[in-house]
Design a protein around this motif. Structure first.
Motif, PDB file in Angstrom:
ATOM      1  N   GLN A  78     -12.930  20.946  -4.128  1.00 32.55           N
ATOM      2  CA  GLN A  78     -12.423  21.664  -5.301  1.00 32.55           C
ATOM      3  C   GLN A  78     -13.036  21.118  -6.593  1.00 32.55           C
ATOM      4  OE1 GLN A  78     -10.708  24.466  -5.229  1.00 32.55           O
ATOM      5  NE2 GLN A  78     -10.805  24.333  -2.994  1.00 32.55           N
ATOM      6  N   MET A  79     -13.358  19.822  -6.622  1.00 31.50           N
ATOM      7  CA  MET A  79     -14.046  19.251  -7.785  1.00 31.50           C
ATOM      8  C   MET A  79     -15.426  19.864  -7.934  1.00 31.50           C
ATOM      9  SD  MET A  79     -13.176  15.164  -7.865  1.00 31.50           S
ATOM     10  CE  MET A  79     -14.382  14.871  -9.164  1.00 31.50           C
ATOM     11  N   ALA A  80     -16.123  19.994  -6.810  1.00 31.59           N
ATOM     12  CA  ALA A  80     -17.457  20.590  -6.843  1.00 31.59           C
ATOM     13  C   ALA A  80     -17.382  22.050  -7.264  1.00 31.59           C
ATOM     14  CB  ALA A  80     -18.110  20.468  -5.464  1.00 31.59           C
ATOM     15  N   LYS A  81     -16.413  22.771  -6.724  1.00 29.49           N
ATOM     16  CA  LYS A  81     -16.261  24.184  -7.071  1.00 29.49           C
ATOM     17  C   LYS A  81     -16.016  24.344  -8.567  1.00 29.49           C
ATOM     18  CE  LYS A  81     -13.380  28.238  -6.129  1.00 29.49           C
ATOM     19  NZ  LYS A  81     -12.191  28.766  -5.432  1.00 29.49           N
ATOM     20  N   ARG A  82     -15.194  23.479  -9.130  1.00 24.32           N
ATOM     21  CA  ARG A  82     -14.899  23.546 -10.568  1.00 24.32           C
ATOM     22  C   ARG A  82     -16.153  23.304 -11.393  1.00 24.32           C
ATOM     23  NH1 ARG A  82     -10.837  19.293 -13.647  1.00 24.32           N
ATOM     24  NH2 ARG A  82     -10.992  20.178 -15.751  1.00 24.32           N
ATOM     25  N   ALA A  83     -16.950  22.310 -10.974  1.00 27.68           N
ATOM     26  CA  ALA A  83     -18.186  21.986 -11.702  1.00 27.68           C
ATOM     27  C   ALA A  83     -19.202  23.124 -11.597  1.00 27.68           C
ATOM     28  CB  ALA A  83     -18.774  20.687 -11.168  1.00 27.68           C
ATOM     29  N   ILE A  84     -19.332  23.706 -10.409  1.00 24.34           N
ATOM     30  CA  ILE A  84     -20.286  24.808 -10.208  1.00 24.34           C
ATOM     31  C   ILE A  84     -19.904  26.017 -11.059  1.00 24.34           C
ATOM     32  CG2 ILE A  84     -21.110  26.495  -8.511  1.00 24.34           C
ATOM     33  CD1 ILE A  84     -20.984  24.220  -6.422  1.00 24.34           C
ATOM     34  N   GLU A  85     -18.622  26.313 -11.110  1.00 32.59           N
ATOM     35  CA  GLU A  85     -18.172  27.459 -11.911  1.00 32.59           C
ATOM     36  C   GLU A  85     -18.421  27.228 -13.399  1.00 32.59           C
ATOM     37  OE1 GLU A  85     -14.153  27.878 -10.606  1.00 32.59           O
ATOM     38  OE2 GLU A  85     -14.682  29.209  -8.938  1.00 32.59           O
ATOM     39  N   LEU A  86     -18.297  25.976 -13.846  1.00 30.84           N
ATOM     40  CA  LEU A  86     -18.631  25.654 -15.234  1.00 30.84           C
ATOM     41  C   LEU A  86     -20.106  25.954 -15.500  1.00 30.84           C
ATOM     42  CD1 LEU A  86     -16.901  22.234 -16.085  1.00 30.84           C
ATOM     43  CD2 LEU A  86     -16.661  24.379 -17.344  1.00 30.84           C
ATOM     44  N   ALA A  87     -20.963  25.516 -14.583  1.00 29.98           N
ATOM     45  CA  ALA A  87     -22.401  25.728 -14.751  1.00 29.98           C
ATOM     46  C   ALA A  87     -22.738  27.215 -14.715  1.00 29.98           C
ATOM     47  CB  ALA A  87     -23.170  24.976 -13.666  1.00 29.98           C
ATOM     48  N   GLU A  88     -22.099  27.954 -13.841  1.00 28.18           N
ATOM     49  CA  GLU A  88     -22.388  29.381 -13.706  1.00 28.18           C
ATOM     50  C   GLU A  88     -22.053  30.170 -14.960  1.00 28.18           C
ATOM     51  OE1 GLU A  88     -21.938  30.131  -8.875  1.00 28.18           O
ATOM     52  OE2 GLU A  88     -20.165  30.261 -10.170  1.00 28.18           O
ATOM     53  N   SER A  89     -21.116  29.667 -15.741  1.00 32.68           N
ATOM     54  CA  SER A  89     -20.720  30.382 -16.952  1.00 32.68           C
ATOM     55  C   SER A  89     -21.765  30.309 -18.056  1.00 32.68           C
ATOM     56  CB  SER A  89     -19.387  29.822 -17.476  1.00 32.68           C
ATOM     57  OG  SER A  89     -19.543  28.497 -17.966  1.00 32.68           O
ATOM     58  N   ASN A 135     -29.929  10.032 -23.472  1.00 34.82           N
ATOM     59  CA  ASN A 135     -28.915   9.229 -24.161  1.00 34.82           C
ATOM     60  C   ASN A 135     -27.584   9.985 -24.215  1.00 34.82           C
ATOM     61  OD1 ASN A 135     -27.636   7.255 -25.647  1.00 34.82           O
ATOM     62  ND2 ASN A 135     -28.678   7.741 -27.569  1.00 34.82           N
ATOM     63  N   GLY A 136     -27.001  10.183 -23.040  1.00 38.84           N
ATOM     64  CA  GLY A 136     -25.711  10.870 -22.985  1.00 38.84           C
ATOM     65  C   GLY A 136     -25.815  12.373 -22.926  1.00 38.84           C
ATOM     66  N   GLY A 137     -27.015  12.909 -22.627  1.00 38.95           N
ATOM     67  CA  GLY A 137     -27.150  14.350 -22.456  1.00 38.95           C
ATOM     68  C   GLY A 137     -26.564  14.803 -21.126  1.00 38.95           C
ATOM     69  N   SER A 138     -26.324  16.108 -20.996  1.00 41.55           N
ATOM     70  CA  SER A 138     -25.774  16.675 -19.762  1.00 41.55           C
ATOM     71  C   SER A 138     -26.889  17.415 -19.023  1.00 41.55           C
ATOM     72  CB  SER A 138     -24.633  17.640 -20.092  1.00 41.55           C
ATOM     73  OG  SER A 138     -23.577  16.960 -20.753  1.00 41.55           O
ATOM     74  N   TRP A 139     -27.087  17.080 -17.751  1.00 42.59           N
ATOM     75  CA  TRP A 139     -28.210  17.590 -16.971  1.00 42.59           C
ATOM     76  C   TRP A 139     -27.714  18.421 -15.792  1.00 42.59           C
ATOM     77  CZ3 TRP A 139     -33.575  16.224 -17.662  1.00 42.59           C
ATOM     78  CH2 TRP A 139     -33.816  15.442 -18.802  1.00 42.59           C
ATOM     79  N   PRO A 140     -27.959  19.741 -15.821  1.00 36.64           N
ATOM     80  CA  PRO A 140     -27.506  20.605 -14.717  1.00 36.64           C
ATOM     81  C   PRO A 140     -28.069  20.224 -13.350  1.00 36.64           C
ATOM     82  CG  PRO A 140     -28.101  21.929 -16.633  1.00 36.64           C
ATOM     83  CD  PRO A 140     -28.527  20.526 -16.932  1.00 36.64           C
ATOM     84  N   VAL A 141     -29.259  19.594 -13.303  1.00 33.64           N
ATOM     85  CA  VAL A 141     -29.834  19.225 -12.014  1.00 33.64           C
ATOM     86  C   VAL A 141     -28.923  18.272 -11.249  1.00 33.64           C
ATOM     87  CG1 VAL A 141     -31.136  17.279 -12.976  1.00 33.64           C
ATOM     88  CG2 VAL A 141     -31.886  18.323 -10.832  1.00 33.64           C
ATOM     89  N   LEU A 142     -28.135  17.485 -11.955  1.00 38.39           N
ATOM     90  CA  LEU A 142     -27.262  16.512 -11.301  1.00 38.39           C
ATOM     91  C   LEU A 142     -26.100  17.169 -10.575  1.00 38.39           C
ATOM     92  CD1 LEU A 142     -27.226  13.815 -14.136  1.00 38.39           C
ATOM     93  CD2 LEU A 142     -28.496  13.728 -11.968  1.00 38.39           C
ATOM     94  N   LEU A 143     -25.965  18.481 -10.746  1.00 31.03           N
ATOM     95  CA  LEU A 143     -24.883  19.210 -10.088  1.00 31.03           C
ATOM     96  C   LEU A 143     -24.961  19.088  -8.569  1.00 31.03           C
ATOM     97  CD1 LEU A 143     -22.481  21.175 -10.508  1.00 31.03           C
ATOM     98  CD2 LEU A 143     -24.123  23.052 -10.418  1.00 31.03           C
ATOM     99  N   TRP A 144     -26.165  19.078  -8.008  1.00 32.97           N
ATOM    100  CA  TRP A 144     -26.285  19.011  -6.544  1.00 32.97           C
ATOM    101  C   TRP A 144     -25.849  17.647  -6.018  1.00 32.97           C
ATOM    102  CZ3 TRP A 144     -29.191  16.033  -3.147  1.00 32.97           C
ATOM    103  CH2 TRP A 144     -30.247  15.269  -3.670  1.00 32.97           C
TER     104      TRP A 144
END
Length: 551
Positions: free
Chosen positions: A470-481, A448-457
């Motif tokens: 660049q959008m993907a790179k930004r999202a990946i760097e967020l996850a890596e943090s 219900n509106g949760g954020s799922w790291p698996v969807l990153l791929w």
């Protein structure tokens, strides 16, 4: 960056005709240049030199029979040098591998030793294994993927009973586990087709993911013997028979119950959810490439062609929402009768939720969550929209519009941890009615509106295909943090995805694998070819001579 208007005209039937002869017979070769920065070479450059045919892929030097030669397991920074998180991720992924009689057959859902309740997180889930399989393929470890495909294929023939009701022969398991009898020193695979699941719901998506993964394996390895084997051909036909059977439906979309996909609890997605329709479309196109045009296969190829023709038109016209279409729905008349009706589903304009008017940017759009008589679910669902881009269910213009929307609504859909499974969350009275007061699916949590790291791929795949690395790179760097520091959680809670989910398992395998696939895909965009599909070119209708000509 060049943008295309999100005002997408409704597709005509002529524009979406499928040329089956091109898909099955005409397979021109292509040459794919690898190891070149995506900033130097756009996805469109790559895709214009390929089509969906197997022969072109298998004969290309980019897809040798042994797989890619890049040592992805060491990983690199986007700016160069090794990335420590990649090695940690591979180590965690390997710990999740399940062995059956000495052979790797999949990965368990989570390796969370701190959790007291195991539940079914120690099983191999079909949908969960897909990102793991892609990661192993990209790392030239193909045996585990082949073993998984074969074991799940054989499990399909298991007896499938829920109480006293027998499931269809084509149903694929949601998951399986290895049952070890130490006294007899034996190992047996035990499948769950939904009879043990919460709510006793059979997984509709398992069969689709199996077909999609079979195509990815075939495209990567060049091993057509697996997909062309009698067992795999029969497995595909059985899955498709469940979906293509005639019934009372007046729509080409697939009617489903709640909880039959990644969203496996009651969340108001019963009907025609976008996730299932997008996967259905992609699985049909994958099967069309792999089915042998002889015997029963020929009949299924014809059925697939007819269904894809109708499904493509239906989805691109009736599920699509952008600013222009929202304004049209807002002005709909109701109770229209006859074939000339504009409001074909008799949607009441007052049922449009208030949040949509603020959420919808002037430039952008997305596929609705659900469309059925007198009902439109205006929620944005990540998996369905990303699959729509990757599979080319979305037109090029619609794909650009979806990415425009994500960019415009980055804080809402990505926030501090990619990616929202759906937006927005349902709450208060609506939450009580739709979820049945589900304590796990409270607002901004879990499904219900949760954020799922698996969807990153999937987000990364969509970014690469639409030329937005660049959008993907930004999202990946967020996850890596956060991911490693937080112990690879299953999901995050909150409007921005700031908090580790209240019931999230740690060391969730597909969170780990999703990150690895996203990073490897961005490092080498040619790997997207395994999973991506290009749009079918419009073709002219076949011209036939009349009887008078022969006379």
């Amino acid at each position: 960056m060049k943008r295309v208007s999100s005002h997408v005209s409704l597709a005509s039937e002529a524009e979406i005709n499928l040329d089956l002869s091109r898909l099955i017979i005409d397979k021109p070769r292509f040459t794919l240049e690898r190891k070149r920065s995506f900033d130097e070479q756009s996805w469109s450059e790559l895709s214009h030199r390929q089509n969906d045919g197997f022969d072109s892929v298998l004969q290309s030097p980019a897809f040798p029979s042994g797989g890619f030669d890049s040592p992805f397991s060491i990983g690199t920074h986007f700016g160069g040098g090794p990335h420590p998180l990649v090695n940690e991720a591979w180590e965690a992924l390997r710990k999740s591998v399940v062995y059956f009689r000495g052979q790797p057959v999949g990965t368990i859902a989570a390796v969370d030793h701190a959790s007291e309740e195991v539940l079914n997180y120690d099983q191999v889930f079909v949908r969960d294994f897909v990102p793991s399989a892609l990661a192993f393929l990209m790392n030239n470890e193909t045996d585990i993927v082949k073993n998984f495909l074969l074991k799940t294929l054989h499990l399909q023939s298991s007896e499938k009973m829920v109480d006293r009701f027998k499931l269809g022969a084509g149903a694929m398991p949601a998951s399986f586990k290895v049952d070890r009898n130490k006294n007899r020193n034996t190992e047996t695979l035990v499948a769950d087709f939904g009879e043990s699941a919460i709510g006793r719901v059979a997984p509709v998506d398992s069969g689709f993911w199996w077909i999609i993964l079979l195509r990815a394996y075939t495209k990567y390895t060049g091993d057509v013997s697996l997909s062309e084997s009698p067992d795999c051909q029969k497995c595909m036909r059985l899955i498709l028979n469940l979906c293509l059977s005639e019934g009372f439906d007046t729509f080409p979309t697939l009617l489903c119950t709640d909880g039959c996909s990644m969203i496996d609890r009651r969340m108001g997605i019963y009907g025609y959810p976008i996730e299932i329709q997008a996967l259905f479309y992609m699985a049909l196109r994958c099967a069309l490439q792999m089915l042998k045009p002889e015997g029963e296969g020929k009949e299924f190829i014809e059925k697939i062609g007819q269904r894809l023709h109708a499904l493509t038109y239906h989805m691109r016209n009736y599920f699509w929402l952008d600013f222009h279409q929202l304004n049209n729905i807002y002005r709909y008349k109701t109770e229209e009768y006859s074939h000339t009706a504009v409001n074909k589903f008799n949607v009441i304009p007052d049922s449009i939720p208030d949040w949509v008017f603020d959420f919808m940017p002037c430039r952008g759009g997305y596929f609705l969550g659900n469309v059925s008589p007198a009902m439109m679910d205006f929620r944005w669902f990540a998996l369905g929209n990303c699959i729509a881009i990757v599979s080319s269910l979305a037109t090029p213009e619609q794909s650009v519009a979806i990415m425009d929307l994500i960019e415009e609504r980055w804080d809402e859909l990505v926030g501090e941890m990619p990616l929202k499974i759906c937006y927005p969350a349902i709450e208060n009275h609506e939450w009580r009615i739709i979820t049945g007061c589900d304590p796990k699916n409270t607002r901004w949590s879990y499904h219900n509106g949760g954020s799922w790291p698996v969807l990153l791929w999937l987000l990364t795949a969509a970014c690469i295909k639409t030329g937005r690395p660049q959008m993907a790179k930004r999202a990946i760097e967020l996850a890596e943090s956060r991911l490693l520091k937080d112990g690879w959680p299953e999901y995050y809670d909150g409007k921005l995805g700031r908090f580790v989910g209240k019931q999230a398992r740690k060391f969730q395998t597909w969170s780990i694998a999703g990150y690895l696939v996203a990073r490897m895909m961005l490092e080498d965009p040619s790997t997207l070819m395994m999973i991506s599909m290009e749009e079918d070119r419009p073709v002219k209708p076949t011209m036939r001579r009349s009887a008078s000509w022969n006379a």
